[in-house]
Design a protein around this motif. Sequence first.
Motif, PDB file in Angstrom:
ATOM      1  N   VAL A   1      -5.092 -24.837 -14.801  1.00 29.45           N
ATOM      2  CA  VAL A   1      -3.918 -25.630 -15.157  1.00 29.45           C
ATOM      3  C   VAL A   1      -3.314 -26.146 -13.867  1.00 29.45           C
ATOM      4  N   LYS A   2      -3.105 -27.462 -13.820  1.00 32.83           N
ATOM      5  CA  LYS A   2      -2.503 -28.077 -12.642  1.00 32.83           C
ATOM      6  C   LYS A   2      -1.662 -29.264 -13.099  1.00 32.83           C
ATOM      7  N   GLU A   3      -0.370 -29.203 -12.830  1.00 34.48           N
ATOM      8  CA  GLU A   3       0.552 -30.294 -13.149  1.00 34.48           C
ATOM      9  C   GLU A   3       0.436 -30.734 -14.609  1.00 34.48           C
ATOM     10  N   ASN A   4       0.590 -29.802 -15.533  1.00 34.00           N
ATOM     11  CA  ASN A   4       0.573 -30.056 -16.974  1.00 34.00           C
ATOM     12  C   ASN A   4      -0.772 -30.568 -17.493  1.00 34.00           C
ATOM     13  N   LEU A   5      -1.841 -30.355 -16.756  1.00 37.77           N
ATOM     14  CA  LEU A   5      -3.173 -30.744 -17.202  1.00 37.77           C
ATOM     15  C   LEU A   5      -4.048 -29.499 -17.266  1.00 37.77           C
ATOM     16  N   LEU A   6      -4.480 -29.154 -18.465  1.00 39.74           N
ATOM     17  CA  LEU A   6      -5.369 -28.012 -18.684  1.00 39.74           C
ATOM     18  C   LEU A   6      -6.796 -28.526 -18.657  1.00 39.74           C
ATOM     19  N   THR A   7      -7.608 -27.968 -17.768  1.00 33.87           N
ATOM     20  CA  THR A   7      -9.001 -28.383 -17.634  1.00 33.87           C
ATOM     21  C   THR A   7      -9.895 -27.187 -17.901  1.00 33.87           C
ATOM     22  N   VAL A   8     -10.807 -27.350 -18.854  1.00 30.29           N
ATOM     23  CA  VAL A   8     -11.785 -26.314 -19.181  1.00 30.29           C
ATOM     24  C   VAL A   8     -13.156 -26.873 -18.807  1.00 30.29           C
ATOM     25  N   THR A   9     -13.860 -26.157 -17.923  1.00 24.96           N
ATOM     26  CA  THR A   9     -15.184 -26.598 -17.507  1.00 24.96           C
ATOM     27  C   THR A   9     -16.203 -25.513 -17.804  1.00 24.96           C
ATOM     28  N   GLY A  10     -17.387 -25.950 -18.114  1.00 29.41           N
ATOM     29  CA  GLY A  10     -18.509 -25.053 -18.330  1.00 29.41           C
ATOM     30  C   GLY A  10     -19.678 -25.516 -17.490  1.00 29.41           C
ATOM     31  N   ARG A  11     -20.166 -24.652 -16.631  1.00 29.14           N
ATOM     32  CA  ARG A  11     -21.309 -24.962 -15.763  1.00 29.14           C
ATOM     33  C   ARG A  11     -22.396 -23.943 -16.053  1.00 29.14           C
ATOM     34  N   LYS A  12     -23.473 -24.404 -16.643  1.00 26.45           N
ATOM     35  CA  LYS A  12     -24.574 -23.522 -17.004  1.00 26.45           C
ATOM     36  C   LYS A  12     -25.344 -23.149 -15.755  1.00 26.45           C
ATOM     37  N   ALA A  13     -25.577 -21.858 -15.583  1.00 30.03           N
ATOM     38  CA  ALA A  13     -26.342 -21.380 -14.430  1.00 30.03           C
ATOM     39  C   ALA A  13     -27.790 -21.830 -14.569  1.00 30.03           C
ATOM     40  N   ALA A  14     -28.367 -22.261 -13.471  1.00 29.08           N
ATOM     41  CA  ALA A  14     -29.752 -22.747 -13.492  1.00 29.08           C
ATOM     42  C   ALA A  14     -30.700 -21.570 -13.682  1.00 29.08           C
ATOM     43  N   ASN A  15     -31.347 -21.542 -14.816  1.00 30.17           N
ATOM     44  CA  ASN A  15     -32.308 -20.492 -15.153  1.00 30.17           C
ATOM     45  C   ASN A  15     -33.666 -21.133 -15.420  1.00 30.17           C
ATOM     46  N   ASP A  16     -34.210 -21.808 -14.419  1.00 32.35           N
ATOM     47  CA  ASP A  16     -35.456 -22.541 -14.619  1.00 32.35           C
ATOM     48  C   ASP A  16     -36.610 -21.624 -14.992  1.00 32.35           C
ATOM     49  N   GLU A  17     -36.652 -20.409 -14.439  1.00 33.58           N
ATOM     50  CA  GLU A  17     -37.741 -19.476 -14.745  1.00 33.58           C
ATOM     51  C   GLU A  17     -37.706 -19.057 -16.209  1.00 33.58           C
TER      52      GLU A  17
ATOM     53  N   VAL B   1       5.014 -25.889 -21.340  1.00 33.32           N
ATOM     54  CA  VAL B   1       3.942 -25.221 -22.080  1.00 33.32           C
ATOM     55  C   VAL B   1       3.056 -24.536 -21.056  1.00 33.32           C
ATOM     56  N   VAL B   2       2.873 -23.221 -21.217  1.00 30.51           N
ATOM     57  CA  VAL B   2       2.087 -22.439 -20.270  1.00 30.51           C
ATOM     58  C   VAL B   2       0.951 -21.740 -21.008  1.00 30.51           C
ATOM     59  N   VAL B   3      -0.137 -21.510 -20.292  1.00 36.30           N
ATOM     60  CA  VAL B   3      -1.267 -20.768 -20.842  1.00 36.30           C
ATOM     61  C   VAL B   3      -0.951 -19.289 -20.709  1.00 36.30           C
ATOM     62  N   THR B   4      -1.013 -18.567 -21.822  1.00 40.42           N
ATOM     63  CA  THR B   4      -0.681 -17.140 -21.788  1.00 40.42           C
ATOM     64  C   THR B   4      -1.911 -16.250 -21.887  1.00 40.42           C
ATOM     65  N   GLY B   5      -3.074 -16.802 -22.221  1.00 41.73           N
ATOM     66  CA  GLY B   5      -4.267 -15.976 -22.288  1.00 41.73           C
ATOM     67  C   GLY B   5      -5.479 -16.763 -22.738  1.00 41.73           C
ATOM     68  N   ALA B   6      -6.647 -16.158 -22.557  1.00 38.95           N
ATOM     69  CA  ALA B   6      -7.907 -16.763 -22.991  1.00 38.95           C
ATOM     70  C   ALA B   6      -8.854 -15.649 -23.404  1.00 38.95           C
ATOM     71  N   ASP B   7      -9.680 -15.941 -24.409  1.00 38.52           N
ATOM     72  CA  ASP B   7     -10.593 -14.940 -24.941  1.00 38.52           C
ATOM     73  C   ASP B   7     -11.870 -15.635 -25.386  1.00 38.52           C
ATOM     74  N   LEU B   8     -13.020 -15.036 -25.082  1.00 39.44           N
ATOM     75  CA  LEU B   8     -14.314 -15.559 -25.506  1.00 39.44           C
ATOM     76  C   LEU B   8     -14.921 -14.574 -26.486  1.00 39.44           C
ATOM     77  N   SER B   9     -15.101 -15.023 -27.734  1.00 38.25           N
ATOM     78  CA  SER B   9     -15.628 -14.145 -28.766  1.00 38.25           C
ATOM     79  C   SER B   9     -16.447 -14.966 -29.749  1.00 38.25           C
ATOM     80  N   ASN B  10     -17.657 -14.506 -30.033  1.00 32.72           N
ATOM     81  CA  ASN B  10     -18.546 -15.150 -31.009  1.00 32.72           C
ATOM     82  C   ASN B  10     -18.776 -16.631 -30.716  1.00 32.72           C
ATOM     83  N   GLY B  11     -18.873 -16.988 -29.460  1.00 30.64           N
ATOM     84  CA  GLY B  11     -19.146 -18.372 -29.081  1.00 30.64           C
ATOM     85  C   GLY B  11     -17.932 -19.284 -29.114  1.00 30.64           C
TER      86      GLY B  11
END
Length: 155
Positions: A66-82, A109-119
Amino acid sequence: MRTYDFSPLYRSAVGFDRLAGLLESAARTSQENGWPPYNIETTGENAYRIEIAVAGFTPDELNIEVKENLLTVTGRKAANDEAVASRTFLHRGLAERDFERRFQLADYVVVTGADLSNGLLSITLERQLPEALKPRRIEIAAGQPLIEGKAKKAA
């Protein structure tokens, strides 16, 4: 796609330049791809939740900022070529590509938490108004009663 010209709003409204900028950015982001899908819901009077479908991503591959009222969610898949090279797919329908999703947050508006469950990545948000902006009751003082004998004498 339709494009909208917000320049008349800039000419006739003073102090609403931020609103016009938000409208322009919303028009631009609506033309982007819709991946990953997400939900935005209200969970209370001042509480919200954003759910993003991130199947196949681990918590280490996701970043929330979160930076200056902008929430950014990024996903970077780890390279698993093998691991990918050793597997033979008959059909590959799971999109495991990198993504970046942005959400414009309102003031206080503030982010109070995040959770990853079942995708699903669930991000909880809350509007936290400062005490100065909250409504408050103002007591009304009654006039001071006059004490006998202290009243002004009529001339």
